[in-house]
Enzyme design. Structure first.
Site, PDB file in Angstrom:
ATOM      1  N   GLU A   1      46.240  23.650  40.878  1.00 31.87           N
ATOM      2  CA  GLU A   1      45.559  24.481  41.868  1.00 31.87           C
ATOM      3  C   GLU A   1      45.491  25.934  41.404  1.00 31.87           C
ATOM      4  O   GLU A   1      44.484  26.625  41.634  1.00 31.87           O
ATOM      5  CB  GLU A   1      46.297  24.377  43.211  1.00 31.87           C
TER       6      GLU A   1
ATOM      7  N   GLU B   1      42.784  26.081  38.967  1.00 31.38           N
ATOM      8  CA  GLU B   1      41.507  25.959  39.676  1.00 31.38           C
ATOM      9  C   GLU B   1      41.099  27.305  40.275  1.00 31.38           C
ATOM     10  O   GLU B   1      39.942  27.731  40.159  1.00 31.38           O
ATOM     11  CB  GLU B   1      41.635  24.897  40.785  1.00 31.38           C
TER      12      GLU B   1
ATOM     13  N   CYS C   1      46.934  20.723  50.486  1.00 33.91           N
ATOM     14  CA  CYS C   1      48.095  19.805  50.524  1.00 33.91           C
ATOM     15  C   CYS C   1      48.323  19.216  51.902  1.00 33.91           C
ATOM     16  O   CYS C   1      49.086  18.282  52.051  1.00 33.91           O
ATOM     17  CB  CYS C   1      49.391  20.486  50.130  1.00 33.91           C
TER      18      CYS C   1
ATOM     19  N   SER D   1      40.354  23.393  47.752  1.00 33.53           N
ATOM     20  CA  SER D   1      40.791  22.971  46.423  1.00 33.53           C
ATOM     21  C   SER D   1      40.574  21.467  46.307  1.00 33.53           C
ATOM     22  O   SER D   1      40.765  20.730  47.274  1.00 33.53           O
ATOM     23  CB  SER D   1      42.274  23.295  46.242  1.00 33.53           C
TER      24      SER D   1
ATOM     25  N   LYS E   1      50.118  12.264  56.975  1.00 37.75           N
ATOM     26  CA  LYS E   1      50.265  11.684  55.635  1.00 37.75           C
ATOM     27  C   LYS E   1      50.038  10.178  55.676  1.00 37.75           C
ATOM     28  O   LYS E   1      49.636   9.579  54.682  1.00 37.75           O
ATOM     29  CB  LYS E   1      51.658  11.983  55.086  1.00 37.75           C
TER      30      LYS E   1
ATOM     31  N   GLU F   1      46.420   9.966  55.454  1.00 35.22           N
ATOM     32  CA  GLU F   1      45.956  10.386  54.126  1.00 35.22           C
ATOM     33  C   GLU F   1      46.104   9.245  53.117  1.00 35.22           C
ATOM     34  O   GLU F   1      45.195   8.975  52.322  1.00 35.22           O
ATOM     35  CB  GLU F   1      46.768  11.595  53.652  1.00 35.22           C
TER      36      GLU F   1
ATOM     37  N   GLU G   1      39.500   7.190  48.998  1.00 37.09           N
ATOM     38  CA  GLU G   1      39.451   7.863  47.687  1.00 37.09           C
ATOM     39  C   GLU G   1      40.806   7.849  46.986  1.00 37.09           C
ATOM     40  O   GLU G   1      40.893   8.150  45.808  1.00 37.09           O
ATOM     41  CB  GLU G   1      39.072   9.345  47.835  1.00 37.09           C
TER      42      GLU G   1
ATOM     43  N   CYS H   1      55.416  22.455  56.948  1.00 41.63           N
ATOM     44  CA  CYS H   1      55.901  21.066  56.959  1.00 41.63           C
ATOM     45  C   CYS H   1      57.259  20.938  57.633  1.00 41.63           C
ATOM     46  O   CYS H   1      57.580  19.882  58.181  1.00 41.63           O
ATOM     47  CB  CYS H   1      56.026  20.532  55.549  1.00 41.63           C
TER      48      CYS H   1
END
Ligand code: SF4
Ligand code: SF4
Ligand code: SF4
Ligand code: FES
Ligand code: FES
Lengths: 593, 178
Positions: free
Chosen positions: A278, A281, A304, A324, A363, A366, A371, A520
């Site tokens: 990242e 990037e 994230c 990102s 999560k 996710e 993908e 988190c």
């Protein structure tokens, strides 16, 4: 100041203080249900009733302010009887199957009933309508357990700015839920689980997947490995009676080995990897904008936090190119484990079962994204929340408190302090800055003890500007530039930042967004109840983890360097692109019929 | 407004096309967007346009006003004057307030259910009648009471409801023709 007497105890409190807070400063505990500190005081449930001398009616202490000379009694026969009636009426409608309930022994209704001495129920009533909702990967709803306290509504609308839940219908038919009490997947819900985190009862819970993990562990054809997110080590102890902020990383590792995982890896490893990807990037986007003068989609946002990703997909699809493309550390770990690690241990990707322990219900969703299958199979098979791991340890008969400290596997368990702080709001940004600054300038990161103070702590939106004086030749175009960054946690705050950007009122290069208040450490899968005191204690524990490390910058992680040398090549290279990066899709706010 | 068109050219009672209805709905949404408290008036006008609030209309309002679907649904389901089901041309309400209930309101309701072949909250297949229950029209002295559209009928006997409906329809036809 006002002088008030609570059960004969005199206290001086500020004008406007509620009776509830005044009582607490007098050392008197009043039971509450709908009240939620720092979030909601609506006087709806009436469990906190008290008697005020000279007043005819009992008053709800969570909303009633004190006045000078007020005399309050919290434990009279009338108060006790009124509170009992409130609880008995709730129980008469309640689907009260405690022994099989997810919240058994972690339930505020149960605790309050016990606390005020409810031993029978004098009311027979119709039960609340039961709608079971298993439409999302993250959550389970059971409206028959709902006590209509509205905490979830307030969190979802006022803190997260989503409003997936709202009271529907009226009177006895009232249910709290998505539009027309349909399934949660019909509306824009980001799966953050903050609703379930504040729910006092078992009406909104995480999708419990413990059995799936036991089944994999019992399957001789599966090689079962686990990763733990940075935030778990500062919270898991609460499941076993430790105070918030107790650091239990070593005991956690031992417990995971005792449960039978064949590999114990650290999501921190891929947090360091994320920073490499990242950070690079960001620098390449800056180069594209400043040197090539091309559209580079700045500011860049961190990626994230999967609740935030879903939020952007629903509410700001035009901003998706600004996210990102890095997968989250959890998904990067799964992708690396099922490729590089699989080869090393001589397994096929489909024979490896990757479990993640996350502070987060989003999560779970996710991991189910189409993908997220870099090796032709899901990167991550099952995600358990911190609470589920706590229960799993109990189910395994492990005495957590007496466990010795264990250590994670190498190399996938090796990490730096920069990865630890991914758990805190501001942490991903600080970790990225520690690395990006050193790459660009070739100089040590110039902040005291490596902390960028303005972006730490619980303020909703935080900003910092980092001047870059001199650079190494490769990044000469950044000489004399100032990097402007922002940090927001809680999606309501994310919305504020984005709206300011859209109006042209704010100009940043890089923005960290975390879905949950506090980051988190305050995730929707963490032990309950997470108030600001708990958040602060966990945040402090995470910074202590970081400060106790020899290595505190992601680019110094030798295991990550080795992974690039042996396998990945370089950040944003071909292999990285295949395994570690992803795409996003705009989502309809209302599901088509 | 005065118009020089001859009265016979009036087309007000012809139903508007779906495109025309949607155009009017979007106009209303645009008018109220960003106005605080705009949701309820928009819902009321939409219900006026469509006769009820079909799901596509609710979704369009939610997206158009940028109000969460759950909140919009919460408002619709809270107020009894909003309906998400089609309503008949004529609304039959049977009072089940205490006075009417003890004087046979329930039997009157059962008779309507049987006569119209629908349950409470439903609309007949020909979209003529919708059946609802209510609580006290303030006509307790002459209970049991019902209303058809806004006309109150008192001391209703279960055996007489077919007659009452027929009379009401006649009166309505006359009113329309006039
Ligand atoms: S929500 Fe609480 S009181 Fe209700 S069944 Fe579960 S544990 Fe028991
Ligand atoms: S998971 Fe988050 S977005 Fe979804 S209903 Fe709960 S609080 Fe709202
Ligand atoms: S679901 Fe839980 S938090 Fe929401 S209103 Fe019901 S009991 Fe309260
Ligand atoms: S806690 Fe005070 S009314 Fe619910
Ligand atoms: S009870 Fe029916 S009109 Fe009053």
């Amino acid at each position: 100041m006002a002088k008030v007497t609570i059960d004969g105890i005199e206290v001086d409190v500020a004008e406007g203080t509620t009776i509830l807070d005044a009582a607490s400063s007098a050392g008197v505990h009043i039971p509450t249900l709908c009240f939620l500190k720092d979030v909601q005081a609506i006087g709806a449930c009436r469990i906190c009733l008290v008697e005020i001398e000279g007043a005819r009616d009992l008053a709800a202490s969570c909303v009633m302010p004190v006045s000078d000379g007020m005399k309050v009694r919290t434990n009279t026969p009338r108060v006790r009887e009124a509170r009992k009636t409130v609880v008995e009426l709730l129980l008469s409608e309640h689907d009260g199957d405690c022994t099989t309930c997810n919240r058994n022994e972690d339930c505020e209704l149960q605790a309050v009933a016990h606390e005020i001495g409810v031993t029978e129920n004098r009311y027979e009533g119709a039960k609340s309508k039961r709608t079971l909702d298993a439409s999302t990967p993250a959550l389970r709803r059971n409206t028959a357990k709902c006590i209509l306290c509205r905490r979830c509504v307030t969190i979802c609308s006022e803190v997260q700015g989503v409003t997936a839940l709202f009271p529907q219908y009226r009177g006895f038919k009232t249910v709290v839920g998505p539009a027309f009490n349909k399934d949660l997947d019909t509306v824009a819900c980001v799966q953050c689980g903050q609703c379930g985190a504040v729910c006092p009862v078992g009406a909104i819970i995480e999708n419990d997947q413990i059995e799936e993990v036991w089944a994999a562990l019992g399957n001789p054809n599966k090689h079962v490995v686990v990763q733990t997110a940075p935030a778990i080590r500062a919270a898991l102890g609460e499941c076993f009676g430790y105070p918030p902020g107790t650091r239990v990383k070593g005991q956690m590792v031992s417990a995971l080995r005792r449960i039978g995982f064949q590999g114990v890896f650290d999501t921190n490893f891929t947090a360091d990897l994320t920073i490499m990807e990242e950070g690079t990037e960001l620098l390449l986007r800056l180069k594209k904008a400043l040197v090539d003068k091309q559209e580079a989609h700045l500011p860049m946002f961190t990626s994230c936090s999967p609740g935030w990703i879903r939020f952007a997909e629903y509410f700001y699809p035009d901003m998706l190119p600004n996210l990102s493309t890095c997968k989250s550390p959890q998904q990067m770990m799964g992708a690396v484990v099922k490729s590089h690690y699989a080869k090393k241990v001589g397994k096929k990707p489909e024979d490896i079962f990757m479990v993640s322990i996350m502070p987060c219900t989003a999560k779970k969703a996710e991991a189910k994204r189409a993908e997220m299958n870099a090796n032709g199979v899901a990167d991550v098979d099952v995600v358990l929340t911190t609470r589920e791991l706590g229960r799993m340890i109990t189910q395994a008969g492990i005495d957590f408190r007496s466990l010795p400290d264990g250590t994670m596997d190498t190399p996938l368990g090796e990490s730096t302090g920069a990865a630890d702080i991914f758990a805190n709001t501001g942490g991903v940004m600080e970790a990225a800055l520690r690395t990006a600054y050193e790459i660009v300038t070739g100089q040590p990161f110039p902040f005291e003890n490596l902390h960028v103070k303005p972006i730490e702590g619980l303020a909703g939106v935080k900003e910092a500007s980092i001047p870059i004086k001199d650079t190494v030749p490769e990044w000469a175009f950044l000489r004399g530039a100032t990097l402007n960054v922002a940090v927001a946690h809680g999606l309501g705050n994310a919305r504020k930042v984005i709206e300011r950007i859209k109006k042209g009122e704010a100009h940043y290069h890089f923005i960290e967004i975390m879905t949950c208040p506090g980051g988190c450490i305050g995730g929707g899968g963490q032990p309950r109840m997470t108030g600001n005191d708990t958040r602060k204690a966990r945040i402090a524990a995470i910074y202590a983890e970081d400060e106790h490390r020899d290595l505190r910058k992601s680019h110094e992680n030798p295991a990550v360097q080795k992974l690039y040398a042996e396998f990945l090549g370089h950040p944003l290279g071909h292999k990285s692109h295949e395994l570690l990066h992803t795409t996003y899709t705009a989502r309809a706010k209302i599901k088509a019929n | 407004m005065l118009t020089d068109k001859p009265a016979g050219d009036c087309h007000c009672t012809e139903p508007a096309s779906p495109e025309e209805l949607r155009r009017r709905l979007d106009e209303i949404i645009t008018e109220y967007k960003d106005k605080p408290g705009g949701l309820i008036p928009v819902l009321q006008i939409a219900q006026g346009l469509y006769g009820y609030l079909p799901d596509e209309v609710v979704r369009r309002i939610s997206l158009g006003l940028d109000k969460p679907y759950s909140e919009v649904a919460g408002v619709i389901t809270f107020y009894s004057f909003f309906s998400t089901r089609p309503r008949g041309e004529h609304m039959v309400r049977v009072c089940l307030g205490t006075a009417c209930y003890v004087r046979g309101g329930k039997q009157v309701l059962d008779a309507f259910k049987k006569e119209l072949g629908i349950d409470v909250g439903e609309t007949t297949a020909d979209r003529k009648y919708t059946l609802e229950v209510a609580r006290c029209f303030g006509a307790c002295g002459l209970a049991p009471a019902i209303t058809i559209d806004d006309v109150v009928h008192q001391r209703v006997k279960p055996t007489k409801i077919r007659e009452i409906l027929a009379k009401h329809m006649q009166a309505a036809a006359v009113a329309k023709g006039a």
